[in-house]
Write a protein that holds these residues in place. Structure first.
Motif, PDB file in Angstrom:
ATOM      1  N   GLY A  47       0.843  -1.192   0.000  1.00 26.32           N
ATOM      2  CA  GLY A  47       0.000   0.000   0.000  1.00 26.32           C
ATOM      3  C   GLY A  47       0.873   1.235   0.000  1.00 26.32           C
ATOM      4  O   GLY A  47       2.103   1.164  -0.119  1.00 26.32           O
ATOM      5  N   SER A  48       0.265   2.384   0.168  1.00 27.86           N
ATOM      6  CA  SER A  48       1.013   3.639   0.086  1.00 27.86           C
ATOM      7  C   SER A  48       2.112   3.750   1.143  1.00 27.86           C
ATOM      8  O   SER A  48       3.175   4.301   0.879  1.00 27.86           O
ATOM      9  N   ASN A  49       1.889   3.229   2.329  1.00 23.31           N
ATOM     10  CA  ASN A  49       2.906   3.328   3.386  1.00 23.31           C
ATOM     11  C   ASN A  49       4.128   2.455   3.102  1.00 23.31           C
ATOM     12  O   ASN A  49       5.262   2.882   3.303  1.00 23.31           O
ATOM     13  N   THR A  50       3.918   1.228   2.648  1.00 24.92           N
ATOM     14  CA  THR A  50       5.067   0.329   2.432  1.00 24.92           C
ATOM     15  C   THR A  50       5.725   0.537   1.072  1.00 24.92           C
ATOM     16  O   THR A  50       6.876   0.167   0.895  1.00 24.92           O
ATOM     17  N   ASP A  55      12.438  -1.388   1.609  1.00 24.63           N
ATOM     18  CA  ASP A  55      13.263  -2.330   2.366  1.00 24.63           C
ATOM     19  C   ASP A  55      12.516  -2.949   3.545  1.00 24.63           C
ATOM     20  O   ASP A  55      13.091  -3.744   4.289  1.00 24.63           O
ATOM     21  N   THR A  56      11.259  -2.586   3.719  1.00 19.23           N
ATOM     22  CA  THR A  56      10.449  -3.147   4.804  1.00 19.23           C
ATOM     23  C   THR A  56       9.623  -4.319   4.278  1.00 19.23           C
ATOM     24  O   THR A  56       9.549  -4.562   3.073  1.00 19.23           O
ATOM     25  N   LEU A  57       8.986  -5.035   5.198  1.00 22.71           N
ATOM     26  CA  LEU A  57       8.100  -6.118   4.792  1.00 22.71           C
ATOM     27  C   LEU A  57       6.936  -5.547   3.989  1.00 22.71           C
ATOM     28  O   LEU A  57       6.458  -4.449   4.281  1.00 22.71           O
ATOM     29  N   PRO A  58       6.441  -6.292   3.008  1.00 21.09           N
ATOM     30  CA  PRO A  58       5.261  -5.827   2.280  1.00 21.09           C
ATOM     31  C   PRO A  58       4.032  -5.940   3.179  1.00 21.09           C
ATOM     32  O   PRO A  58       4.066  -6.597   4.221  1.00 21.09           O
ATOM     33  N   ASP A  59       2.944  -5.313   2.772  1.00 22.15           N
ATOM     34  CA  ASP A  59       1.698  -5.478   3.516  1.00 22.15           C
ATOM     35  C   ASP A  59       1.231  -6.930   3.449  1.00 22.15           C
ATOM     36  O   ASP A  59       0.756  -7.490   4.424  1.00 22.15           O
ATOM     37  N   VAL A  60       1.389  -7.527   2.270  1.00 16.64           N
ATOM     38  CA  VAL A  60       0.939  -8.901   2.039  1.00 16.64           C
ATOM     39  C   VAL A  60       1.917  -9.572   1.096  1.00 16.64           C
ATOM     40  O   VAL A  60       2.405  -8.952   0.155  1.00 16.64           O
ATOM     41  N   ASN A  61       2.214 -10.852   1.358  1.00 13.56           N
ATOM     42  CA  ASN A  61       2.892 -11.637   0.333  1.00 13.56           C
ATOM     43  C   ASN A  61       2.177 -12.964   0.181  1.00 13.56           C
ATOM     44  O   ASN A  61       1.528 -13.461   1.098  1.00 13.56           O
ATOM     45  N   VAL A  62       2.260 -13.504  -1.032  1.00 14.96           N
ATOM     46  CA  VAL A  62       1.554 -14.734  -1.381  1.00 14.96           C
ATOM     47  C   VAL A  62       2.557 -15.678  -2.021  1.00 14.96           C
ATOM     48  O   VAL A  62       3.376 -15.264  -2.842  1.00 14.96           O
ATOM     49  N   GLY A  63       2.494 -16.930  -1.644  1.00 10.01           N
ATOM     50  CA  GLY A  63       3.374 -17.937  -2.225  1.00 10.01           C
ATOM     51  C   GLY A  63       2.624 -19.230  -2.469  1.00 10.01           C
ATOM     52  O   GLY A  63       1.532 -19.461  -1.943  1.00 10.01           O
TER      53      GLY A  63
END
Length: 105
Positions: A47-50, A55-63
């Motif tokens: 999102g806009s913050n990340t 270099d920070t964690l994403p809001d969501v990751n999918v694997g």
């Protein structure tokens, strides 16, 4: 920190591949791209913050691993809800009988 959700297709639909998963995910809002590490592909949503702090964690990751789709929510729950909803709708329409397991962090 965050939550993890796993979707286990029951095997009655088409085989789930990274290509199918990417085709679905890349059309969603806040899709940021994919990363490959150790042979594992993950798809990131920011999102806009990340987006401002890559270099920070994403809001969501999918694997995808062994035909199980895992969504990890680290930030904005609204992004997680949208992505999880899209995944469930797509997978259920393919096989009609998915089960969703919520895994506690």
């Amino acid at each position: 920190m965050g939550s993890e959700y796993s979707i286990h297709p029951d095997g009655t639909g088409d085989s789930l591949t990274d290509e199918i998963l990417e085709d679905l995910l890349c059309r969603l809002p806040d899709y940021h791209g994919k990363t490959v590490a150790g042979g594992q592909i993950t798809y990131e949503f920011r999102g806009s913050n990340t987006r401002a702090a890559p270099d920070t964690l994403p809001d969501v990751n999918v694997g995808l691993s062994e035909k199980c789709v895992t969504l990890c929510q680290f930030g904005d729950y609204r992004i997680a809800a949208l992505v999880l909803g899209a995944l469930v709708m797509e997978l259920v329409s393919a096989s009609r009988s998915e089960r969703i397991e919520v895994v506690k962090p």
